[in-house]
Design a protein around this motif. Structure first.
Motif, mmCIF file in Angstrom:
data_model
loop_
_atom_site.group_PDB
_atom_site.id
_atom_site.type_symbol
_atom_site.label_atom_id
_atom_site.label_comp_id
_atom_site.label_asym_id
_atom_site.label_seq_id
_atom_site.Cartn_x
_atom_site.Cartn_y
_atom_site.Cartn_z
ATOM 1 N N MET A 39 0.818 -1.213 0.000
ATOM 2 C CA MET A 39 0.000 0.000 0.000
ATOM 3 C C MET A 39 0.852 1.264 0.000
ATOM 4 O O MET A 39 0.304 2.362 -0.135
ATOM 5 N N LEU A 40 2.164 1.121 0.136
ATOM 6 C CA LEU A 40 3.054 2.271 0.282
ATOM 7 C C LEU A 40 3.812 2.542 -1.004
ATOM 8 O O LEU A 40 4.195 1.620 -1.741
ATOM 9 N N ARG A 41 4.070 3.784 -1.272
ATOM 10 C CA ARG A 41 4.681 4.228 -2.525
ATOM 11 C C ARG A 41 6.040 3.592 -2.824
ATOM 12 O O ARG A 41 6.352 3.353 -4.005
ATOM 13 N N PRO A 42 6.913 3.329 -1.842
ATOM 14 C CA PRO A 42 8.220 2.725 -2.175
ATOM 15 C C PRO A 42 8.133 1.399 -2.918
ATOM 16 O O PRO A 42 9.123 0.970 -3.521
ATOM 17 N N THR A 43 6.964 0.741 -2.892
ATOM 18 C CA THR A 43 6.836 -0.533 -3.612
ATOM 19 C C THR A 43 6.361 -0.349 -5.050
ATOM 20 O O THR A 43 5.984 -1.324 -5.709
ATOM 21 N N LEU A 44 6.395 0.880 -5.550
ATOM 22 C CA LEU A 44 5.916 1.148 -6.910
ATOM 23 C C LEU A 44 6.618 0.274 -7.936
ATOM 24 O O LEU A 44 5.995 -0.183 -8.906
ATOM 25 N N ILE A 45 7.899 0.001 -7.753
ATOM 26 C CA ILE A 45 8.647 -0.810 -8.712
ATOM 27 C C ILE A 45 8.026 -2.203 -8.835
ATOM 28 O O ILE A 45 7.966 -2.781 -9.924
ATOM 29 N N LEU A 46 7.517 -2.751 -7.708
ATOM 30 C CA LEU A 46 6.874 -4.061 -7.762
ATOM 31 C C LEU A 46 5.577 -3.996 -8.558
ATOM 32 O O LEU A 46 5.250 -4.926 -9.310
ATOM 33 N N TRP A 47 4.836 -2.915 -8.397
ATOM 34 C CA TRP A 47 3.585 -2.755 -9.139
ATOM 35 C C TRP A 47 3.838 -2.651 -10.639
ATOM 36 O O TRP A 47 2.976 -2.995 -11.445
ATOM 37 N N GLU A 48 5.015 -2.194 -11.014
ATOM 38 C CA GLU A 48 5.327 -2.018 -12.431
ATOM 39 C C GLU A 48 5.887 -3.275 -13.082
ATOM 40 O O GLU A 48 5.711 -3.486 -14.279
ATOM 41 N N ILE A 49 6.559 -4.135 -12.297
ATOM 42 C CA ILE A 49 7.237 -5.280 -12.909
ATOM 43 C C ILE A 49 6.539 -6.615 -12.665
ATOM 44 O O ILE A 49 6.678 -7.535 -13.481
ATOM 45 N N LEU A 50 5.788 -6.755 -11.575
ATOM 46 C CA LEU A 50 5.147 -8.041 -11.304
ATOM 47 C C LEU A 50 3.934 -8.226 -12.219
ATOM 48 O O LEU A 50 3.130 -7.311 -12.376
ATOM 49 N N PRO A 51 3.777 -9.401 -12.823
ATOM 50 C CA PRO A 51 2.687 -9.626 -13.791
ATOM 51 C C PRO A 51 1.306 -9.372 -13.187
ATOM 52 O O PRO A 51 0.987 -9.885 -12.113
ATOM 53 N N LYS A 52 0.524 -8.574 -13.891
ATOM 54 C CA LYS A 52 -0.889 -8.307 -13.588
ATOM 55 C C LYS A 52 -1.112 -7.588 -12.261
ATOM 56 O O LYS A 52 -2.277 -7.276 -11.928
#
Length: 583
Positions: free
Chosen positions: A358-371
């Motif tokens: 839920m936190l912004r520092p994990t944005l990279i995961l939201w961009e690279i993990l499928p779906k």
């Protein structure tokens, strides 16, 4: 004789008690516990919907979307179509392939409830049914680890958890609410499949079947919830494999997940394949991107920012209470069993990952993990966090010293949040009636951007269009003369007769989509499309033409159905495997 009588009289009374009476008493106590859990969950659900009876319906963001789907399905059932795939009244009668892409459980359950209650109360009945199921599911999970009273309190907490209240009052996402009701069963099944909780069935294959069925149910209820369930299950099995230094949890987990996907393939395969035919990218348009929905994110949309603040505050409240309850249980003086300790660690891991995502520092995961980005809103991970919340709070009340403090604090939290949501949301008593009136008048309702066929814009479709009409040829100011007779106009089948003195162009009140099969005088033809709107256009010769338009089963749907059928047959084989011998 004397010795025999003496031996008989020395037999303890309990040994003389009939075995049947003991079994009956055990079954009675078990049934009583389940009825009590169901009754408490039902009472909580009724308390949640009580404001609906004097304020109207809580008209959240997705209310019209879901109710429109229910009304459309109910209309197609009257036409004899059991499992619709094309939504007839979307886009003001031009339709859209919503039922290809949106999971079916919620849009089948809603209209089914209309057989028992008036349409005005279908949303109320849906919420009551689903939240009662949620409480029973939470009880089924908690009773395997905690004492009965604590498990009952956990059922109450899950049935009225803050995320559920947010969904019910502010969002009206009935599909996500339904999926959340399955999460306790999903984690119970996962822990059984991994071997953390014992398998109480005599069938050796029951854990994998149980997990696969619940996993498929989550996907068939809500796609974002299915993505969260998939990542959570993979994480759980990986963690157990690491902690036990064994590949067995991963092997079992892969089997269960594969079978679950197979059972849901009749929906998943077409939804995945036919994305190329629609503007599915609109699901990630401005306002729906993960980067715009992390906790307390501010964008150039005051209404969006205000709701994000509400969702973020709800998430923070969940985090705080869950963390304190987990710590309180951890510090309890009495020793915990190995199973309880393992469950505590698993839920804490899932809760921690849900919080981080839920936190912004994990944005990279939201961009690279499928779906992952198709979850859209990071605060949706509250669905996973809520499971940990209910279990840890229930575990905290086990300790008598602080039991009533915890009960009082949690009830104040839930009551306060419910009061805030009730006062903040938009109440409307006419939404259902307005949508039903639109169908009755033939004007339908608006469609959804991401289900619009590729290259088209449903906002350019003409309003109040006739089922069929002659339109001018390209470059011509007027159309030719013709007589149109509509013989059949159903959701999945249109039949017309057109008599024209010269070749004409026939415009149908229908969006062009590859699943429509068009025949003119028995010969298959490829329909044209109006630029920028997607309306179907047919070129007809002079004379009389018999036009048939049918929504057919495409190859991807055939494949999906076959995969699901194979998975279902394999499931029956697993269920019918010989019972393992008693120890």
């Amino acid at each position: 004789m004397t010795s025999t009588a003496s031996a008989t009289s020395a037999t303890p009374p309990s040994a003389q008690k009939p075995q049947g009476s003991e079994d009956f008493a055990l079954r009675y106590r078990l049934a009583y516990r389940w009825l009590l859990a169901g009754g408490l969950s039902l009472a909580v659900a009724l308390a949640i919907v009580a404001p609906f009876f004097w304020l109207g319906s809580a008209s959240g963001h997705d209310f019209e979307f879901h109710v429109a789907s229910w009304l459309d399905v109910a209309g197609q059932w009257k036409e004899g179509l059991v499992f619709p795939r094309w939504m007839e009244w979307a886009n003001h009668g031009f339709g859209e392939p919503r039922f290809i892409f949106y999971p079916p459980l919620s849009w089948l359950l809603g209209p089914a409830l209309s057989f028992f209650v008036p349409w005005k109360y279908v949303p109320v009945a849906f919420i009551v049914l689903v939240q009662t199921l949620a409480g029973i599911s939470a009880f089924a999970f908690a009773r395997r680890i905690l004492p009965e009273r604590a498990a009952l309190f956990g059922a109450v907490c899950y049935a009225a958890n803050p995320n559920a209240l947010l969904i019910i009052y502010m969002r009206s996402d009935f599909a996500e609410l339904l999926a959340s009701a399955f999460f306790p069963l999903l984690f119970l099944a996962a822990l059984q499949l991994a071997g953390v909780l014992p398998n109480r069935s005599r069938s050796k294959s029951s854990p994998v079947v149980f997990f696969a069925v619940v996993f498929a149910a989550v996907w068939l209820a809500n796609a974002p919830a299915g993505v969260m369930a998939s990542y959570s299950a993979v994480l759980l099995f990986a963690w157990l494999a690491f902690s036990e230094k064994s590949w067995a949890p991963i092997a079992r987990g892969v089997g269960g997940i594969a079978l679950g996907f197979g059972l849901a393939a009749f929906y998943l395969v077409p939804a995945a394949y036919e994305q190329r035919w629609v503007n599915i990218g609109q699901a990630l348009s401005s306002g729906l991107l993960p980067v715009q929905n992390f906790l307390y994110t501010v964008i150039n949309d005051p209404e969006h920012t205000f709701f994000n603040w509400i969702a973020s505050t709800t998430a923070i409240a969940l985090m705080v209470v869950t963390g304190v309850a987990a710590l309180a249980r951890r510090c309890r003086v009495a020793s915990k069993s190995a199973v309880e300790e393992q469950v505590w660690r698993c839920l804490l891991l899932l809760a921690a990952v849900a919080v981080l995502l839920m936190l912004r520092p994990t944005l990279i995961l939201w961009e690279i993990l499928p779906k992952l980005r198709f979850i859209q809103f990071p605060w949706r991970w509250m669905s996973i966090l809520s499971m940990a919340f209910a279990h840890f709070v229930a575990a905290a009340v086990v300790k008598p010293r602080f039991r009533w403090i915890w009960v009082g604090a949690v009830l104040v939290l839930l009551g306060g949040m419910a009061t805030f949501f009730v006062r903040t949301t938009w109440w409307d008593s006419d939404d259902v009636a307005t949508l039903a009136a639109g169908i009755a008048a033939g004007s339908g309702f608006e469609g959804v951007d991401e289900y619009d066929p590729v290259g088209d814009d449903h906002y350019n479709l003409p309003a109040n269009a006739l089922p069929a009409k002659i339109v001018p040829a390209e470059g011509s100011a007027a159309g030719g003369g013709a007589t149109i007779l509509v013989q059949r106009w159903l959701a999945n089948q249109k039949e017309l007769r057109v008599a024209a003195t010269a070749p004409v162009r026939l415009a149908l009140r229908l969006l062009n989509y590859p699943a429509w099969r068009v025949e003119v005088n028995g010969a298959r033809v490829v329909p044209g499309t109006v630029a920028d709107s997607g309306q179907m256009i047919l070129q007809l010769p002079a004379g009389e033409s018999r036009v048939s338009v049918r929504f057919v089963r495409t190859a991807d749907r055939v494949v999906g159905d076959l995969v699901s059928l194979a998975a279902l047959l394999f499931t029956f084989v697993l269920i019918r495997r010989p019972a393992r011998p008693a120890a």
